[in-house]
Design a protein around this motif. Structure first.
Motif, PDB file in Angstrom:
ATOM      1  N   ALA A   1       0.823  -1.210   0.000  1.00 19.41           N
ATOM      2  CA  ALA A   1       0.000   0.000   0.000  1.00 19.41           C
ATOM      3  C   ALA A   1       0.857   1.260   0.000  1.00 19.41           C
ATOM      4  CB  ALA A   1      -0.919  -0.002   1.217  1.00 19.41           C
ATOM      5  N   ALA A   2       2.048   1.168   0.608  1.00 18.42           N
ATOM      6  CA  ALA A   2       2.879   2.362   0.765  1.00 18.42           C
ATOM      7  C   ALA A   2       3.728   2.648  -0.472  1.00 18.42           C
ATOM      8  CB  ALA A   2       3.776   2.200   1.992  1.00 18.42           C
ATOM      9  N   ALA A   3       3.368   2.046  -1.611  1.00 18.03           N
ATOM     10  CA  ALA A   3       4.189   2.165  -2.820  1.00 18.03           C
ATOM     11  C   ALA A   3       4.575   3.598  -3.162  1.00 18.03           C
ATOM     12  CB  ALA A   3       3.452   1.542  -3.996  1.00 18.03           C
ATOM     13  N   GLN A   4       3.695   4.548  -2.802  1.00 14.12           N
ATOM     14  CA  GLN A   4       3.981   5.947  -3.130  1.00 14.12           C
ATOM     15  C   GLN A   4       5.250   6.470  -2.464  1.00 14.12           C
ATOM     16  OE1 GLN A   4       0.470   8.037  -1.973  1.00 14.12           O
ATOM     17  NE2 GLN A   4      -0.145   8.326  -4.096  1.00 14.12           N
TER      18      GLN A   4
ATOM     19  N   PHE B   1       6.896  -0.064   8.229  1.00 13.05           N
ATOM     20  CA  PHE B   1       6.286   0.994   9.040  1.00 13.05           C
ATOM     21  C   PHE B   1       6.694   2.380   8.516  1.00 13.05           C
ATOM     22  CE2 PHE B   1       5.926   3.611  12.876  1.00 13.05           C
ATOM     23  CZ  PHE B   1       4.705   3.186  13.367  1.00 13.05           C
ATOM     24  N   LEU B   2       8.009   2.565   8.281  1.00 17.67           N
ATOM     25  CA  LEU B   2       8.494   3.884   7.849  1.00 17.67           C
ATOM     26  C   LEU B   2       7.925   4.298   6.487  1.00 17.67           C
ATOM     27  CD1 LEU B   2      12.176   3.826   9.131  1.00 17.67           C
ATOM     28  CD2 LEU B   2      10.160   4.904  10.154  1.00 17.67           C
ATOM     29  N   PRO B   3       7.931   3.410   5.459  1.00 21.88           N
ATOM     30  CA  PRO B   3       7.306   3.812   4.199  1.00 21.88           C
ATOM     31  C   PRO B   3       5.828   4.149   4.360  1.00 21.88           C
ATOM     32  CG  PRO B   3       8.623   1.855   3.862  1.00 21.88           C
ATOM     33  CD  PRO B   3       8.594   2.105   5.332  1.00 21.88           C
ATOM     34  N   ALA B   4       5.128   3.440   5.256  1.00 20.29           N
ATOM     35  CA  ALA B   4       3.712   3.745   5.461  1.00 20.29           C
ATOM     36  C   ALA B   4       3.560   5.177   5.970  1.00 20.29           C
ATOM     37  CB  ALA B   4       3.099   2.754   6.444  1.00 20.29           C
ATOM     38  N   LEU B   5       4.443   5.588   6.875  1.00 21.16           N
ATOM     39  CA  LEU B   5       4.408   6.976   7.354  1.00 21.16           C
ATOM     40  C   LEU B   5       4.735   7.950   6.221  1.00 21.16           C
ATOM     41  CD1 LEU B   5       6.141   6.960  10.859  1.00 21.16           C
ATOM     42  CD2 LEU B   5       3.737   7.358  10.334  1.00 21.16           C
ATOM     43  N   ASP B   6       5.773   7.599   5.432  1.00 22.93           N
ATOM     44  CA  ASP B   6       6.182   8.477   4.333  1.00 22.93           C
ATOM     45  C   ASP B   6       5.067   8.656   3.315  1.00 22.93           C
ATOM     46  OD1 ASP B   6       8.604   8.870   5.400  1.00 22.93           O
ATOM     47  OD2 ASP B   6       9.694   7.454   4.119  1.00 22.93           O
ATOM     48  N   ALA B   7       4.269   7.584   3.113  1.00 23.87           N
ATOM     49  CA  ALA B   7       3.209   7.654   2.116  1.00 23.87           C
ATOM     50  C   ALA B   7       1.973   8.369   2.664  1.00 23.87           C
ATOM     51  CB  ALA B   7       2.839   6.245   1.648  1.00 23.87           C
ATOM     52  N   GLY B   8       2.083   8.929   3.862  1.00 28.05           N
ATOM     53  CA  GLY B   8       0.968   9.663   4.434  1.00 28.05           C
ATOM     54  C   GLY B   8      -0.104   8.771   5.023  1.00 28.05           C
ATOM     55  N   LEU B   9       0.264   7.500   5.341  1.00 27.67           N
ATOM     56  CA  LEU B   9      -0.708   6.575   5.911  1.00 27.67           C
ATOM     57  C   LEU B   9      -0.521   6.496   7.424  1.00 27.67           C
ATOM     58  CD1 LEU B   9      -0.390   3.786   3.226  1.00 27.67           C
ATOM     59  CD2 LEU B   9      -2.395   5.188   3.617  1.00 27.67           C
ATOM     60  N   GLY B  10      -0.613   7.661   8.079  1.00 32.02           N
ATOM     61  CA  GLY B  10      -0.397   7.691   9.518  1.00 32.02           C
ATOM     62  C   GLY B  10      -1.337   6.759  10.254  1.00 32.02           C
ATOM     63  N   TRP B  11      -2.614   6.736   9.832  1.00 35.45           N
ATOM     64  CA  TRP B  11      -3.600   5.892  10.526  1.00 35.45           C
ATOM     65  C   TRP B  11      -3.231   4.418  10.424  1.00 35.45           C
ATOM     66  CZ3 TRP B  11      -6.350   2.288   7.701  1.00 35.45           C
ATOM     67  CH2 TRP B  11      -6.341   2.451   6.304  1.00 35.45           C
TER      68      TRP B  11
END
Lengths: 481, 104
Positions: free
Chosen positions: A313-316, A396-406
């Motif tokens: 999901a964090a591909a962005q 975890f870190l890419p998820a944050l970078d991709a704006g997926l804080g939730w």
């Protein structure tokens, strides 16, 4: 000739499976099982050397574009060979005890490994589909290997019916992708989609493919077969089928999303993030309530699927997101196969899987396996200094970078949930005394070796993380162009 | 030669696919479910062949795909029937609702 060189590791695995079957006919007597194991392990070693880990390959295609060999292929080849190696190591004593047809089990397992490797090298929908089926059909057989055991029958039947159903859905999606783009080659599909754009039929084809692959990877809501299939299958088979097909399904998803569907520029983020959140939460919540450790590990493997999907999901966030997916798949493979192997240490005739109560006081009865199991459970929980911790960090870190804080918050909460049921097993092993008479543990040197190897690997890769992570980064590069 | 438009093939193929999918979801007999899955696979085969004829300018990869699918479907049926048979020997039923030793 060059084409054959491109699939050298696959040829080695095929040959090994054939030799195993011949050796089974030729060798009689008490050393038969050991001879079969040695042949299989030697063959896998050769295949591993043929895959040449550590040598960066420049991407090339073979067999008219049916086969693509790049760093991504190499990464998954090595992963599948390692998993097959550990599975063979863990299977011998169990098979001897349960009188499973060992040669057939090993050969079928090797064919399944071959299928998984084929998925990793596919540059075409045909190769991808053949690989997927070559991987899954042997696993149906493996799950039903204990023919006289109703649990094994049921596991095989459930896995087969849902697996075949998902295969049919996936194939129909592939047929539509071909019809809409005029090509079965992944690059050709990319070119076709670049000109058609995202039309209604394309969307239908994508939905069919997504549903089909979600079944294979056991993403919620297509996970229902997982606990029963994992629980009922013979434990060495469960160890293998909980890791290799899952990693292969993600290899297929990354190839499709990264190469074939790349021109569509669809924003997958929300869809995959919701699926990931549902998958990890459901897996963890249901795992909490399981009295059987085998079933608990089955549900927790669903939760791990959720983490891997979070990386997709964090591909962005860029290349490091998919490097995280690859790293997680590798780490999860090692930890989970080791954890199931640990259950086989306390397997005795007549028991099925392991109830939590069977683990009471294991630390005193079998100190080393208990210690290794503890390391693996800590790694599965995601605590430092193990590889499981870094795997979680790298998605975890890419998820944050991709704006997926939730999503990151849900991941953290889930890690806490998982800690409860993983560490409860440690409490049972170290702090509780067994109730009543305990059966003697069967000799388990090879299984012990498998558990020990995975536990040591979890710690070594946890401390010395960089080589594996940089390899994952270079493996993710070819599918991000 | 009388040429049947692509749309007709696709209509038949979609109908087959949905009949098969509905059968898998509704029927509870393992052998019938297996037959419905075969129906779905054949729907895909029909679509592949139809598309392949339409796109015949390139290499006929769709038809090649179908040949692979045949073999895979045959292998799948062989394994599937063996699994059903093994289950039947232990517990004489092919109704999937009656096979529930594992909770879940």
């Amino acid at each position: 000739m060059n084409d054959l060189l491109a699939i050298l590791p696959e040829l080695a695995v095929t040959l090994t499976a054939a030799v195993v079957l011949v050796v089974d006919l030729a060798v009689k007597g008490p050393g038969r099982l050991r001879a079969l194991s040695l042949v299989a392990l030697a063959g896998l070693l050769v295949a591993g050397i043929a895959a040449r880990p550590g040598v960066i390959v420049t991407p090339y295609t073979a067999f008219n574009g049916f086969v693509v060999v790049d760093e991504f292929t190499q990464f998954f080849r090595v992963l599948f060979i390692v998993l097959a190696f550990i599975a063979v190591l863990a299977a011998e004593e169990y098979s001897a005890r349960r009188q499973l047809p060992y040669a057939e089990l090993i050969a079928t397992l090797l064919f399944s490994t071959l299928g998984a490797m084929t998925i990793a090298l596919s540059g075409d929908l045909i190769t991808l589909f053949v690989g997927l089926e070559l991987m899954t059909i042997p696993v149906y057989v493996l799950a039903g290997m204990q023919r006289r055991n109703p649990f094994s029958n049921e596991a095989a039947l459930k896995y087969f019916l849902l697996g075949a159903f998902s295969t049919a859905i996936l194939l129909y999606g592939f047929a539509w992708l071909y019809g809409l783009t005029g090509s079965t080659e992944l690059r050709g599909i990319a070119a076709g989609l670049a000109s058609t754009g995202l039309t209604g039929p394309v969307l239908v084809a994508l939905a069919l493919v997504t549903v089909g692959l979600s079944f294979k990877a056991a993403v919620v809501p297509f996970h229902q077969w997982t606990p029963d299939a994992y629980d009922g299958a013979p434990t060495p088979v469960t160890a293998f089928m909980s890791v290799a097909p899952k990693a292969a399904a993600f290899a297929a998803i990354l190839r499709l999303v990264g190469v074939a569907l790349q021109p569509l520029q669809i924003d997958w983020t929300v869809a995959f993030a919701v699926l990931a959140a549902l998958t990890m939460t459901l897996g963890n919540v249901v795992a909490l309530a399981q009295p059987s450790v085998k079933r608990m590990l089955a549900y927790s493997s669903i939760a791990h699927t959720g983490y891997i999907a979070a990386g997709v999901a964090a591909a962005q966030a860029g290349p490091q997101a998919w490097a995280g997916v690859l790293f997680y798949a590798f780490a999860y493979g090692l930890m989970n196969i080791g954890a199931f192997a640990a259950l086989m240490v306390l397997d005795t005739e007549g028991t099925r899987g392991a109830a939590l109560d069977d683990l009471r006081g294991l630390a005193r009865r079998a100190p080393w396996p208990a210690l290794a199991f503890t390391v693996l459970l800590i790694s599965l929980t995601g605590l430092p200094p193990t590889v499981g911790f870094w795997a979680k960090v790298f998605v975890f870190l890419p998820a944050l970078d991709a704006g997926l804080g939730w999503l990151a918050v849900i991941m953290a909460l889930n890690a806490a949930l998982a800690a409860y049921y993983y560490l409860r097993v440690v409490v049972y092993m170290y702090m509780l005394d067994p109730e009543g008479a305990v059966p003697d543990l069967a000799p388990a040197r090879l299984v012990g070796a498998a558990v020990g190897l995975t536990a040591i690997a979890s710690i070594v890769l946890g401390i010395w993380t960089d080589p594996l992570y940089s390899w994952a980064v270079s493996a993710a590069a070819p599918i991000l162009r | 030669m009388l040429s049947v438009p692509l749309g007709w093939f696709i209509a038949v193929s979609s109908a087959l696919f949905f009949i098969g999918a509905a059968g898998v979801l509704v029927r509870r007999n393992a052998v019938v479910i297996l037959m419905c899955v075969e129906l779905m696979l054949n729907a895909a085969n029909l679509a592949l062949v139809a598309f392949s004829r339409r796109l015949s300018d390139a290499t006929p990869r769709g038809s090649v795909f179908v040949i692979f699918t045949f073999v895979i479907a045959a292998a799948e049926v062989a394994v599937g029937l063996a699994i059903v048979l093994a289950a039947y020997r232990n517990q004489p039923t092919v109704e999937v609702d009656e096979i529930h030793e594992l909770k879940g």
